[in-house]
Scaffold this motif. Structure first.
Motif, PDB file in Angstrom:
ATOM      1  N   MET A   1      17.100 -34.861   4.257  1.00  0.00           N
ATOM      2  CA  MET A   1      16.676 -34.056   5.268  1.00  0.00           C
ATOM      3  C   MET A   1      16.641 -32.770   4.807  1.00  0.00           C
ATOM      4  N   GLU A   2      15.193 -32.192   4.747  1.00  0.00           N
ATOM      5  CA  GLU A   2      14.907 -30.913   4.183  1.00  0.00           C
ATOM      6  C   GLU A   2      15.578 -29.800   5.079  1.00  0.00           C
ATOM      7  N   ASN A   3      15.572 -29.779   6.365  1.00  0.00           N
ATOM      8  CA  ASN A   3      16.304 -28.556   7.209  1.00  0.00           C
ATOM      9  C   ASN A   3      17.426 -29.155   7.763  1.00  0.00           C
ATOM     10  N   LYS A   4      18.629 -28.448   7.357  1.00  0.00           N
ATOM     11  CA  LYS A   4      19.880 -28.770   7.931  1.00  0.00           C
ATOM     12  C   LYS A   4      20.153 -28.586   9.330  1.00  0.00           C
ATOM     13  N   LYS A   5      19.256 -27.702   9.906  1.00  0.00           N
ATOM     14  CA  LYS A   5      19.171 -27.487  11.240  1.00  0.00           C
ATOM     15  C   LYS A   5      18.735 -28.635  12.040  1.00  0.00           C
ATOM     16  N   ASN A   6      19.085 -28.756  13.372  1.00  0.00           N
ATOM     17  CA  ASN A   6      18.293 -29.920  14.095  1.00  0.00           C
ATOM     18  C   ASN A   6      18.804 -31.327  13.772  1.00  0.00           C
ATOM     19  N   TYR A   7      20.184 -31.662  13.240  1.00  0.00           N
ATOM     20  CA  TYR A   7      20.691 -32.790  12.944  1.00  0.00           C
ATOM     21  C   TYR A   7      20.527 -33.603  13.964  1.00  0.00           C
ATOM     22  N   ILE A   8      20.796 -33.487  15.116  1.00  0.00           N
ATOM     23  CA  ILE A   8      20.591 -34.223  16.243  1.00  0.00           C
ATOM     24  C   ILE A   8      19.162 -34.968  16.378  1.00  0.00           C
ATOM     25  N   LYS A   9      18.166 -33.967  16.184  1.00  0.00           N
ATOM     26  CA  LYS A   9      16.947 -34.716  16.188  1.00  0.00           C
ATOM     27  C   LYS A   9      16.463 -35.525  15.148  1.00  0.00           C
ATOM     28  N   TRP A  10      17.167 -35.178  13.852  1.00  0.00           N
ATOM     29  CA  TRP A  10      17.004 -35.955  12.964  1.00  0.00           C
ATOM     30  C   TRP A  10      17.487 -37.393  12.836  1.00  0.00           C
ATOM     31  N   ILE A  11      18.890 -37.361  13.253  1.00  0.00           N
ATOM     32  CA  ILE A  11      19.542 -38.624  13.341  1.00  0.00           C
ATOM     33  C   ILE A  11      18.933 -39.581  14.677  1.00  0.00           C
ATOM     34  N   ARG A  12      18.558 -38.826  15.494  1.00  0.00           N
ATOM     35  CA  ARG A  12      17.785 -39.521  16.519  1.00  0.00           C
ATOM     36  C   ARG A  12      16.746 -40.281  16.275  1.00  0.00           C
ATOM     37  N   SER A  13      15.883 -39.889  15.111  1.00  0.00           N
ATOM     38  CA  SER A  13      14.662 -40.281  14.579  1.00  0.00           C
ATOM     39  C   SER A  13      14.784 -41.560  13.803  1.00  0.00           C
ATOM     40  N   LYS A  14      16.113 -41.705  13.426  1.00  0.00           N
ATOM     41  CA  LYS A  14      16.559 -42.727  12.711  1.00  0.00           C
ATOM     42  C   LYS A  14      17.085 -44.031  13.899  1.00  0.00           C
ATOM     43  N   VAL A  15      17.872 -43.582  14.658  1.00  0.00           N
ATOM     44  CA  VAL A  15      18.598 -44.463  15.464  1.00  0.00           C
ATOM     45  C   VAL A  15      17.995 -44.592  16.952  1.00  0.00           C
ATOM     46  N   GLY A  16      17.268 -43.881  17.267  1.00  0.00           N
ATOM     47  CA  GLY A  16      16.819 -43.926  18.640  1.00  0.00           C
ATOM     48  C   GLY A  16      17.976 -43.441  19.884  1.00  0.00           C
ATOM     49  N   HIS A  17      17.964 -44.180  21.000  1.00  0.00           N
ATOM     50  CA  HIS A  17      18.829 -43.808  21.791  1.00  0.00           C
ATOM     51  C   HIS A  17      20.180 -44.485  21.637  1.00  0.00           C
ATOM     52  N   ASP A  18      20.630 -45.191  20.394  1.00  0.00           N
ATOM     53  CA  ASP A  18      21.767 -45.874  20.279  1.00  0.00           C
ATOM     54  C   ASP A  18      22.994 -45.071  20.284  1.00  0.00           C
ATOM     55  N   LYS A  19      24.173 -45.597  20.589  1.00  0.00           N
ATOM     56  CA  LYS A  19      25.291 -44.599  20.703  1.00  0.00           C
ATOM     57  C   LYS A  19      25.594 -44.279  19.232  1.00  0.00           C
ATOM     58  N   ILE A  20      25.890 -42.836  19.094  1.00  0.00           N
ATOM     59  CA  ILE A  20      26.188 -42.452  17.796  1.00  0.00           C
ATOM     60  C   ILE A  20      27.415 -41.518  18.066  1.00  0.00           C
ATOM     61  N   ILE A  21      28.046 -41.134  17.151  1.00  0.00           N
ATOM     62  CA  ILE A  21      29.313 -40.264  17.281  1.00  0.00           C
ATOM     63  C   ILE A  21      28.714 -38.600  16.964  1.00  0.00           C
ATOM     64  N   LEU A  22      28.815 -37.901  17.913  1.00  0.00           N
ATOM     65  CA  LEU A  22      28.362 -36.387  17.498  1.00  0.00           C
ATOM     66  C   LEU A  22      29.563 -35.496  17.822  1.00  0.00           C
ATOM     67  N   VAL A  23      29.519 -34.339  16.997  1.00  0.00           N
ATOM     68  CA  VAL A  23      30.776 -33.443  16.896  1.00  0.00           C
ATOM     69  C   VAL A  23      30.274 -32.223  17.642  1.00  0.00           C
ATOM     70  N   PHE A  24      30.886 -31.429  18.412  1.00  0.00           N
ATOM     71  CA  PHE A  24      30.475 -30.194  18.805  1.00  0.00           C
ATOM     72  C   PHE A  24      31.422 -29.372  18.785  1.00  0.00           C
ATOM     73  N   ALA A  25      31.126 -27.961  18.828  1.00  0.00           N
ATOM     74  CA  ALA A  25      32.136 -26.879  18.719  1.00  0.00           C
ATOM     75  C   ALA A  25      31.601 -25.814  19.582  1.00  0.00           C
ATOM     76  N   ASN A  94      17.700 -38.091  28.821  1.00  0.00           N
ATOM     77  CA  ASN A  94      16.737 -38.690  28.044  1.00  0.00           C
ATOM     78  C   ASN A  94      17.220 -40.237  27.693  1.00  0.00           C
ATOM     79  N   GLY A  95      18.512 -40.673  28.054  1.00  0.00           N
ATOM     80  CA  GLY A  95      18.898 -42.000  27.598  1.00  0.00           C
ATOM     81  C   GLY A  95      19.339 -42.171  26.372  1.00  0.00           C
ATOM     82  N   ASP A  96      19.738 -40.872  25.242  1.00  0.00           N
ATOM     83  CA  ASP A  96      20.651 -40.879  24.434  1.00  0.00           C
ATOM     84  C   ASP A  96      22.093 -41.201  24.683  1.00  0.00           C
ATOM     85  N   LYS A  97      22.793 -42.041  23.803  1.00  0.00           N
ATOM     86  CA  LYS A  97      24.252 -42.292  24.190  1.00  0.00           C
ATOM     87  C   LYS A  97      25.071 -41.894  23.024  1.00  0.00           C
TER      88      LYS A  97
END
Length: 150
Positions: A1-25, A94-97
């Protein structure tokens, strides 16, 4: 991943709307009257505490500080950990889980000026702990209960 920002957009490009673990602060910021700052979110039009996803290369504290600046315009420092909250069945409009984890801190404003970008943040307002609006998710409601119990 070239830009470390926008991780969610990048990971969603790989998995679509499938359920993933996301960590927020994020965190709570009090004013001199003991009121807590909430953000009216652009994605849900509901109130919540400032915060967002941890990006690659960030600690939770770094993410809480960055997100507070991006969403409120305030420069903050982390005082202490309030709690860690989870929602195993989050679904976005948007359907993301996601199985989401929120690491929540007490933050102190040390500079900056309140600012709404009118996209991610529609409004910023301080609320009394006795007169809080409905919050956008269970994690933020649980965080509020722990703040009130202190």
């Amino acid at each position: 991943m070239e830009n470390k920002k926008n991780y969610i957009k990048w990971i969603r490009s790989k998995v679509g709307h499938d359920k993933i673990i996301l960590v927020f602060a994020g965190g709570c910021i009090f004013n001199e009257k003991g009121e807590v700052l909430l953000q009216k979110r652009g994605d849900s039009n509901k109130w919540g505490f400032p915060g967002g996803a941890i990006e690659l290369g960030e600690t939770p504290q770094m993410a809480a500080i960055r997100e507070a600046k991006e969403e409120t315009g305030l420069d903050v420092e982390v005082n202490n950990l309030i709690g860690i909250y989870t929602d195993i069945c989050m679904e976005y409009s948007n359907g993301d889980k996601a199985h989401s984890i929120l690491i929540a801190y007490e933050l102190s404003a040390i500079g900056g000026k309140l600012f709404c970008d009118k996209e991610e943040t529609l409004e910023l307002k301080y609320f009394s702990l006795d007169n809080m609006p409905e919050l956008f998710c269970k994690q933020h409601e649980d965080f509020l209960l722990d703040i009130k119990a202190r």
